[in-house]
Design a protein around this motif. Sequence first.
Motif, PDB file in Angstrom:
ATOM      1  N   PHE A 110      -4.116  -6.399  14.564  1.00  0.00           N
ATOM      2  CA  PHE A 110      -3.088  -5.408  14.836  1.00  0.00           C
ATOM      3  C   PHE A 110      -3.751  -4.242  15.549  1.00  0.00           C
ATOM      4  CE2 PHE A 110       0.768  -3.226  12.790  1.00  0.00           C
ATOM      5  CZ  PHE A 110       1.675  -4.095  13.354  1.00  0.00           C
ATOM      6  N   GLY A 111      -3.073  -3.627  16.493  1.00  0.00           N
ATOM      7  CA  GLY A 111      -3.642  -2.498  17.222  1.00  0.00           C
ATOM      8  C   GLY A 111      -3.428  -1.185  16.489  1.00  0.00           C
ATOM      9  N   ALA A 112      -4.256  -0.204  16.791  1.00  0.00           N
ATOM     10  CA  ALA A 112      -4.140   1.109  16.138  1.00  0.00           C
ATOM     11  C   ALA A 112      -2.826   1.784  16.482  1.00  0.00           C
ATOM     12  CB  ALA A 112      -5.315   2.001  16.548  1.00  0.00           C
ATOM     13  N   GLY A 113      -2.362   1.645  17.718  1.00  0.00           N
ATOM     14  CA  GLY A 113      -1.083   2.227  18.106  1.00  0.00           C
ATOM     15  C   GLY A 113       0.075   1.612  17.345  1.00  0.00           C
ATOM     16  N   ASP A 114      -0.008   0.304  17.114  1.00  0.00           N
ATOM     17  CA  ASP A 114       1.026  -0.387  16.342  1.00  0.00           C
ATOM     18  C   ASP A 114       1.073   0.146  14.913  1.00  0.00           C
ATOM     19  OD1 ASP A 114       1.473  -2.125  18.561  1.00  0.00           O
ATOM     20  OD2 ASP A 114      -0.218  -3.350  17.902  1.00  0.00           O
ATOM     21  N   VAL A 115      -0.096   0.335  14.323  1.00  0.00           N
ATOM     22  CA  VAL A 115      -0.192   0.844  12.950  1.00  0.00           C
ATOM     23  C   VAL A 115       0.413   2.241  12.858  1.00  0.00           C
ATOM     24  CG1 VAL A 115      -1.795   1.602  11.146  1.00  0.00           C
ATOM     25  CG2 VAL A 115      -2.206  -0.548  12.351  1.00  0.00           C
ATOM     26  N   LYS A 116       0.046   3.098  13.799  1.00  0.00           N
ATOM     27  CA  LYS A 116       0.547   4.474  13.773  1.00  0.00           C
ATOM     28  C   LYS A 116       2.050   4.523  14.003  1.00  0.00           C
ATOM     29  CE  LYS A 116      -2.921   5.455  16.524  1.00  0.00           C
ATOM     30  NZ  LYS A 116      -3.830   6.105  17.476  1.00  0.00           N
ATOM     31  N   LEU A 117       2.563   3.696  14.903  1.00  0.00           N
ATOM     32  CA  LEU A 117       4.008   3.659  15.142  1.00  0.00           C
ATOM     33  C   LEU A 117       4.744   3.157  13.910  1.00  0.00           C
ATOM     34  CD1 LEU A 117       6.427   3.966  17.066  1.00  0.00           C
ATOM     35  CD2 LEU A 117       6.002   1.610  17.817  1.00  0.00           C
ATOM     36  N   LEU A 118       4.216   2.128  13.270  1.00  0.00           N
ATOM     37  CA  LEU A 118       4.847   1.584  12.067  1.00  0.00           C
ATOM     38  C   LEU A 118       4.852   2.609  10.936  1.00  0.00           C
ATOM     39  CD1 LEU A 118       6.157  -1.121  11.439  1.00  0.00           C
ATOM     40  CD2 LEU A 118       3.983  -1.902  10.528  1.00  0.00           C
ATOM     41  N   ALA A 119       3.752   3.328  10.756  1.00  0.00           N
ATOM     42  CA  ALA A 119       3.684   4.346   9.701  1.00  0.00           C
ATOM     43  C   ALA A 119       4.629   5.507   9.992  1.00  0.00           C
ATOM     44  CB  ALA A 119       2.246   4.852   9.547  1.00  0.00           C
ATOM     45  N   ALA A 120       4.676   5.958  11.239  1.00  0.00           N
ATOM     46  CA  ALA A 120       5.577   7.058  11.601  1.00  0.00           C
ATOM     47  C   ALA A 120       7.034   6.630  11.443  1.00  0.00           C
ATOM     48  CB  ALA A 120       5.303   7.510  13.027  1.00  0.00           C
ATOM     49  N   THR A 121       7.316   5.380  11.757  1.00  0.00           N
ATOM     50  CA  THR A 121       8.674   4.857  11.594  1.00  0.00           C
ATOM     51  C   THR A 121       9.055   4.777  10.122  1.00  0.00           C
ATOM     52  OG1 THR A 121       8.572   3.616  13.661  1.00  0.00           O
ATOM     53  CG2 THR A 121      10.131   2.847  12.021  1.00  0.00           C
ATOM     54  N   ALA A 122       8.085   4.475   9.267  1.00  0.00           N
ATOM     55  CA  ALA A 122       8.355   4.381   7.827  1.00  0.00           C
ATOM     56  C   ALA A 122       8.917   5.686   7.275  1.00  0.00           C
ATOM     57  CB  ALA A 122       7.089   3.986   7.078  1.00  0.00           C
ATOM     58  N   LEU A 123       8.482   6.815   7.833  1.00  0.00           N
ATOM     59  CA  LEU A 123       9.036   8.102   7.420  1.00  0.00           C
ATOM     60  C   LEU A 123      10.545   8.128   7.607  1.00  0.00           C
ATOM     61  CD1 LEU A 123       6.545  10.645   9.040  1.00  0.00           C
ATOM     62  CD2 LEU A 123       6.965  10.362   6.587  1.00  0.00           C
TER      63      LEU A 123
END
Length: 167
Positions: free
Chosen positions: A76-89
């Motif tokens: 998984f890419g770092a950008g994908d991780v950050k987008l998924l975490a920000a979306t979780a909010l």
Amino acid sequence: MLSYILVSILPASWLIAAINDLGELKIPNWISITLVLAFPVMALCFGYSIEMLSSSIALALGVLVLGFAIYTTGQFGAGDVKLLAATALWVGPAAFPMFLFKVILASGIFAFAIIMFRSTPMLPVYAHAPWLMELHGSRRAMPYGVGIALGGFWSLHEAMAFLTVFG
């Protein structure tokens, strides 16, 4: 009016992330930062309780930690991780399991389509679209931002922020 503008930040971010990930195989940090910075404004405007706010933050932090554990494996890419975490909010704990299921399903279908695309010979017409050449030639990178966006749009009606505005 302000509530509609605030709620539109989430799908607009997904759309921009998907287009950028498809074209450059990267999700810029500013997209996730925008989601994170806009979340408290949205929560304040929509009257989120402390419990709703804290549970969304805890969920996002958990997704970030687990996502970066997966990132270290190279899946998984770092950008994908950050987008998924920000979306979780924005999605919230109640809707997150179904959102994640839809993201996984959409990502799997999209990944299959990309694998099939990469198994075909590169056509000369791809020279007119450098992003297609990059997508075709990159054997390892997978634009999961597209899957996140597809799963997000599919489950937008269940997101906590969306429900707050539209019921």
